[in-house]
Enzyme design. Structure first.
Site, mmCIF file in Angstrom:
data_model
loop_
_atom_site.group_PDB
_atom_site.id
_atom_site.type_symbol
_atom_site.label_atom_id
_atom_site.label_comp_id
_atom_site.label_asym_id
_atom_site.label_seq_id
_atom_site.Cartn_x
_atom_site.Cartn_y
_atom_site.Cartn_z
ATOM 1 N N CYS A 169 1.057 -1.250 -0.186
ATOM 2 C CA CYS A 169 -0.050 0.028 0.331
ATOM 3 C C CYS A 169 1.258 0.991 -0.217
ATOM 4 C CB CYS A 169 -0.583 0.048 1.713
ATOM 5 S SG CYS A 169 -1.638 1.255 1.144
ATOM 6 N N TYR A 205 -5.652 5.788 -8.791
ATOM 7 C CA TYR A 205 -6.180 5.081 -8.646
ATOM 8 C C TYR A 205 -8.136 5.035 -8.859
ATOM 9 C CZ TYR A 205 -4.019 2.689 -4.829
ATOM 10 O OH TYR A 205 -2.656 2.027 -3.742
#
Length: 331
Positions: free
Chosen positions: A65, A200
């Protein structure tokens, strides 16, 4: 050899059918990806409930992440490894969310030796039994109060930068110097919107219109950073030193070619071949002591390509790791 529990998790992630409605759970009905706002927003400070103490706090992260990677970077750069504990989840996102494995099961993982949790969601429910949001990383946990202090990476890195200097081995490093605070905030704002979150918004878009709009905005942002570095002939984004702005951009750019370019369809350009000044900057940050050790490309690639089955149902992981980052920097 994997334990029986780990094999069960792997099998569940491989065989569990996910209803169609959940295949694109990251996108809104209009096809746009909209990030959830973090829920735990308390602060470690000498004047508040959560005071800085060595050994009191524990950090839960994922190597995969980029948001969690920020906190790992600042923890290491400030020299807080002996002050704040660390647990690292498995790269594979299962239907139950982030889970813990042993280093023998998945190299690079660090189990939860504080709460003995099997899943990150257990940490959230321990802090708030009625919690109903997503179970994200990073998480800064207070062992004294037995609760989550904060799960917003941008706020956690500010705390790590300033509130633990009494215990840090590198307290002189200031990633958010007052003289450049306004400029750092400004550049963070558009880099977050166009680049950090832009990959994203491109990758999780579920309509052509949403994807096309966001991928163009993303590359406008990358072009803007490239031009900034070129015109200023600067080593860093702000001022004459590494700052929070570099940290926040770095965790996206180091993932760009190996993951976002292909997996998220951000394939208009690559950092390797189309952004020479950004590539030089990327290598400069990477080659700082303690940065390289925070990067686990196996976790990064396997997480994205094997967890996002709505994008990559085959779970095949590409071989390319992106640009060689150890190359000498020619100034």
């Amino acid at each position: 050899m994997l334990s029986a529990a780990a094999r069960s998790i792997r099998k569940m992630a491989t065989t569990t059918a996910i209803p169609d409605a959940k295949l694109y759970k990251w996108a809104s009905p209009d096809g746009e990806f909209r990030r959830q706002v973090s829920s735990f927003r308390d602060t470690v400070s000498k004047t508040g409930r959560f005071q800085p103490e060595a050994g009191r706090y524990h950090l839960y992260i994922s190597h995969a992440c980029p948001w969690a990677h920020r906190t790992h970077l600042v923890r290491n750069l400030k020299g807080l490894e002996h002050v704040i504990g660390l647990s690292v989840v498995d790269y594979l996102m299962t239907p139950e969310g982030w889970h813990f494995s042993t280093p023998e099961e998945t190299p690079g993982c660090i189990p939860d030796d504080v709460n003995n949790a099997k899943y990150i969601k257990e940490i959230y429910f321990k802090a708030n039994a009625e919690y109903s949001g997503r179970f994200t990383v990073p998480v800064l946990w207070d062992k004294k109060e037995q609760t989550i202090v904060n799960n917003e990476s941008s706020e956690i890195i500010r705390m790590l930068n300033s509130e633990f200097n009494d215990f840090a081995t590198n307290p002189s490093l200031d990633l958010y110097p007052t003289a450049h605070a306004a400029e750092i905030d400004s550049i963070n704002s558009w880099i977050y919107d166009q680049i950090n979150n832009g990959v994203y918004k491109s990758g999780f878009a579920t309509t052509q219109e949403a994807y096309q709009k966001n991928v163009e905005i993303l590359f406008e942002g990358l072009d803007r950073v490239e031009l900034r570095l070129k015109e200023s002939d600067a080593k860093w984004l702000v001022g004459e030193q590494l700052t929070e702005a570099d940290i926040r951009l770095f965790t996206t750019i180091v993932r760009f070619d190996p993951v976002y370019h292909g997996h998220f369809k951000c394939n208009k350009k690559t950092i390797s071949h189309d952004y020479p000044y950004l590539l030089k900057w990327l290598r400069r940050v990477y080659q700082i002591s303690k940065v390289k050790e925070t990067i686990n490309l196996e976790h990064i690639k396997k997480h994205y390509y094997m967890s996002h089955i709505q994008i990559n149902p085959s779970k095949v992981v590409p071989v390319w790791n992106g640009p060689v980052l150890d190359s000498p920097i020619i100034e």
